[in-house]
Design an enzyme around this catalytic site. Sequence first.
Site, PDB file in Angstrom:
ATOM      1  N   SER A 240      56.049  34.344 118.069  1.00  0.00           N
ATOM      2  CA  SER A 240      56.908  33.862 119.143  1.00  0.00           C
ATOM      3  C   SER A 240      58.279  34.506 118.995  1.00  0.00           C
ATOM      4  O   SER A 240      58.508  35.280 118.062  1.00  0.00           O
ATOM      5  CB  SER A 240      57.041  32.348 119.070  1.00  0.00           C
ATOM      6  OG  SER A 240      57.846  32.018 117.955  1.00  0.00           O
ATOM      7  N   LYS A 241      59.161  34.134 119.919  1.00  0.00           N
ATOM      8  CA  LYS A 241      60.505  34.732 119.926  1.00  0.00           C
ATOM      9  C   LYS A 241      61.220  34.560 118.583  1.00  0.00           C
ATOM     10  O   LYS A 241      62.058  35.369 118.220  1.00  0.00           O
ATOM     11  CB  LYS A 241      61.351  34.099 121.035  1.00  0.00           C
ATOM     12  CG  LYS A 241      60.922  34.543 122.413  1.00  0.00           C
ATOM     13  CD  LYS A 241      62.099  34.563 123.376  1.00  0.00           C
ATOM     14  CE  LYS A 241      61.670  35.018 124.754  1.00  0.00           C
ATOM     15  NZ  LYS A 241      61.233  33.910 125.609  1.00  0.00           N
ATOM     16  N   ARG A 242      60.861  33.499 117.870  1.00  0.00           N
ATOM     17  CA  ARG A 242      61.480  33.285 116.557  1.00  0.00           C
ATOM     18  C   ARG A 242      61.282  34.484 115.645  1.00  0.00           C
ATOM     19  O   ARG A 242      62.048  34.717 114.724  1.00  0.00           O
ATOM     20  CB  ARG A 242      60.847  32.065 115.868  1.00  0.00           C
ATOM     21  CG  ARG A 242      61.418  30.741 116.272  1.00  0.00           C
ATOM     22  CD  ARG A 242      60.805  29.623 115.480  1.00  0.00           C
ATOM     23  NE  ARG A 242      59.352  29.637 115.518  1.00  0.00           N
ATOM     24  CZ  ARG A 242      58.577  29.858 114.468  1.00  0.00           C
ATOM     25  NH1 ARG A 242      59.114  30.073 113.291  1.00  0.00           N
ATOM     26  NH2 ARG A 242      57.263  29.853 114.596  1.00  0.00           N
TER      27      ARG A 242
END
Length: 490
Positions: A240-242
């Site tokens: 994910s964007k993390r």
Amino acid sequence: MSPPVRVRFPPSPTGHLHVGSARTALFNWLFARHHGGVYVLRIEDTDRTRSTEESIESILEALRWLGLAWDEGPPAPGYRQTERFEIYGEHARRLVRSGQAYYCECPPEQLEAERKIAQQRGETFRYSGRCRDRGLAAGALRLRIPAEGETVVQDLIHGPVTFAHSQLDDWILVRRDSVPTYNFCVVVDDVTMGITHVIRGDDHLSNTPKQVLCYGALGYALPEFAHIPMIMGPDRTRLSKRHGATSVQAFRDAGILPEAMVNYLARLGWSHGDQEIFTRAELVEHFDLKHVGASSAVFDSTKLEWVSQHWLKAAAPARLAGELIPFIERAGLTPPRDRAWLGQVADTLRERAKTLVDMVEAGRFYFQAPKSWDPKSAATLFTGPGAERLALLIDRLAAEPRFEAQRLEALYRRLADELGLKLIDLAQLTRLAVTGGTASPPLFQVLALLGKEETLARLRVALRAANPPSEPSGADEPPARPPRGAARVD
Ligand code: GLU
């Protein structure tokens, strides 16, 4: 004989194309190409609050960039779910007529309260079936699911996966506002589009028994299912964007070539022996679902860079020149008009670069004279003896009629011999003067590409810095830096 392969990629246009979805698209595309089949693009835009035209455009652009052109799909009509409500309506009516679906008028607040109670008990919420036998004529439309038994999904990657009906409920086909739900649309679309293989992320595996029951209720044969494992970040949670960049465009903008991205994504979960580098033709030739693993793959940026580097080295110089232009512009530089020259420049830069961005960074001096020099090196090289050597180099180079790498090297070797120096002593001095730093592609190629005039101009500027006039000369070129030893005036 089995029917010709037809696969689909059905993105929900709620953002950019995520690399995980891009890999799903790629596997479908490869499967279609391998089997001489058809690859359909369908836009799943029934969720009107979250779907946007910009997302559609962005997804199509990313697919085109990856070279995953679709055989059927937009802009042809009928490939957006919002254009297909009539078809869903017909199927819904069929299910009502056959008694396989029924209307439910339970108020949402009541269902919500029941959902909360189930949650508190740590159970999955199942609809109570309160309206099952009420024979209502309006409301949300639910599929009647057998209370007992189980549904087995025969998955080409995971094998048979069993779902007890006690875990499923009479799920909603069409909401009370007449909007059909995702699971219903997918079934109707896949059937009416003649899809033979549903290849998608295994986050959808839990939806599949519901869909299988819907196929059955409609009397349709099942397609083959292949649920490909998710892509994880290095910490083994879903990518994910993390974890940093996740959209295809972000990788494009980071200067990865599309063939590198395709090569890298293909190997995320699929293998062919221990081969790592694949051309598109090789992928088409070898791709199969048998060699897609059942466990999740970890996204490895270091490996992506390695693959990227390979494809930068393999690209034809003229192609690289074209690819570099937007990156040169983005770095605030002016791309040269001479494409052939830029191709040669690219050729000197790609050995050390992992991305197109790296190439522009390392090659900035080709497009712009250095505005300053690495201060530490300047302090040791732009000295009295450095100035003498620069002056000599300027004389000799000015007299050189052919600015070619080999001739320049010979010239430098001769001068180094004369002065009792090593080649590197003259080379590093020159490199600092023309590039601003002490690392660059092979120096004589750099000089040949910059050409005589530019090389001499840069050496002259460096000479002035190494041997500043005692009085300000009033010359039109501004001094590149304050005269050495000048006291700071605050
Ligand atoms: N629209 C779904 C998604 O973007 C795909 C559904 C499917 O492949 O069946 O996740």
